[in-house]
Write an enzyme that holds these catalytic residues in place. Structure first.
Site, PDB file in Angstrom:
ATOM      1  N   ASP A  98      53.370  29.736  54.351  1.00 48.95           N
ATOM      2  CA  ASP A  98      54.503  30.378  54.395  1.00 48.95           C
ATOM      3  C   ASP A  98      54.728  31.071  55.687  1.00 48.95           C
ATOM      4  OD1 ASP A  98      56.621  32.003  53.753  1.00 48.95           O
ATOM      5  OD2 ASP A  98      55.456  33.252  52.358  1.00 48.95           O
ATOM      6  N   ALA A  99      55.205  30.609  56.732  1.00 47.83           N
ATOM      7  CA  ALA A  99      55.255  31.249  58.123  1.00 47.83           C
ATOM      8  C   ALA A  99      56.179  31.838  58.562  1.00 47.83           C
ATOM      9  CB  ALA A  99      54.491  30.382  58.935  1.00 47.83           C
ATOM     10  N   LYS A 100      57.529  31.159  57.772  1.00 48.43           N
ATOM     11  CA  LYS A 100      59.044  31.620  58.113  1.00 48.43           C
ATOM     12  C   LYS A 100      59.187  31.628  59.532  1.00 48.43           C
ATOM     13  CE  LYS A 100      59.019  35.059  54.129  1.00 48.43           C
ATOM     14  NZ  LYS A 100      57.500  34.582  53.679  1.00 48.43           N
ATOM     15  N   ARG A 101      58.837  30.354  60.098  1.00 49.07           N
ATOM     16  CA  ARG A 101      59.015  30.083  61.519  1.00 49.07           C
ATOM     17  C   ARG A 101      60.313  29.851  61.868  1.00 49.07           C
ATOM     18  NH1 ARG A 101      54.212  32.016  62.838  1.00 49.07           N
ATOM     19  NH2 ARG A 101      52.691  30.620  62.576  1.00 49.07           N
ATOM     20  N   THR A 125      57.646  27.012  55.348  1.00 49.16           N
ATOM     21  CA  THR A 125      58.953  27.823  55.017  1.00 49.16           C
ATOM     22  C   THR A 125      59.374  28.174  56.732  1.00 49.16           C
ATOM     23  OG1 THR A 125      57.717  30.037  54.963  1.00 49.16           O
ATOM     24  CG2 THR A 125      58.310  29.322  52.982  1.00 49.16           C
TER      25      THR A 125
END
Length: 275
Positions: A98-101, A125
């Site tokens: 879950d890094a939401k790059r 993510t």
């Protein structure tokens, strides 16, 4: 050729009869005193904590989601701890980073390589605000899943996601666009959809019956288990994430046993609702 993400997810869920995804988001300040006293270095305490949580919850979890921020804030040692934690995961479970790059060009390609090549994650993510350029590099990896932030569970999500455009909220446009982006790539598109907006969660499931959903918002954020469970269909698989509600079920030395209890109870509640 690597198997399709949904095939591996289906196998992982069948192995433990569970849709539970345990969020490994370790906050040093919330670790049991016994671990902080035993290990002088925070990353060592985190790895020991993660190991205990993984071993305790493995019978009830089909996947683990690691929030990169809780590791990156420890610098290079933290990144090594992230990689070491992934190595501890059972082979029959999936790993979501879950890094939401959400960047473009070489930056996005480097992010994707870090998550899929270096860490070997099954999914990640991605924030879609910059458009297709920010998502494409992740979709190029066969057998991996790119979970696009569609309808998130945070309190201020309405500020942008609920804006009406051409008669529909922005999050519906994002969902539709994400499906279009994924049509010609070997990777899988998934949605991040919070359980804190049950009617919108169901509306998205009705509109996209086959897309895998990663569902946060259960537990500490107050999302109802029933809403998450109802989003699971024979063709539309879900991963229901719980982080704080499992990790910090107890601050004492029995933290792992209480984490297992919380994971088992969530699994059973989901299964009972979905039966």
């Amino acid at each position: 050729m690597e198997s399709h993400f949904t095939e591996r997810l289906r196998s992982a869920q069948a192995a433990c009869d569970s849709m539970v995804c345990v969020g490994l988001d370790p906050d040093v300040a919330k670790l049991p005193d016994s671990l902080r006293q035993k290990y002088a270095r925070p990353e060592a305490a985190i790895l020991a904590f993660n190991n205990a949580i993984i071993q305790a919850t493995a019978p009830y979890a089909c996947a683990y989601k690691l929030n990169a921020a809780f590791y990156e804030n420890l610098g290079s040692d933290g990144f090594r701890t992230l990689a070491a934690t992934i190595d501890l995961l059972p082979s029959n479970t999936l790993c979501i980073v879950d890094a939401k790059r959400g960047d473009i060009g070489n930056t996005a390609r480097s992010y994707a390589s870090s998550i899929f090549n270096l860490l070997g994650a099954d999914g990640c993510t991605v924030a879609p605000y910059m458009g297709f350029d920010a998502v494409q590099p992740f979709l190029e990896y066969p057998g991996r899943a790119t979970f696009v932030l569609v309808r998130t569970s945070n309190p201020s999500s309405d500020e942008l996601q609920s804006l009406i455009l051409d008669g529909k909220p922005l999050y519906e446009h994002v969902a539709n666009r994400a499906v279009t982006w994924g049509k010609n790539f070997p990777g899988s598109v998934g949605f991040v959809v919070g359980a804190t907006k049950p009617q919108e969660l169901q509306r998205l499931r009705d509109q996209h019956p086959t897309i895998p959903f990663l569902i946060p918002g259960i537990g500490a954020q107050g999302g109802p288990v029933e809403a998450a469970a109802c989003a699971a269909t024979p063709k539309g698989m879900i991963l229901v994430n719980s982080s704080r509600g499992i990790l910090y079920a107890s601050p004492d030395e029995n933290f792992d046993k209480m984490a297992a209890k919380a994971a088992r109870e969530l699994r059973d509640a989901l299964n009972q609702t979905n039966s």
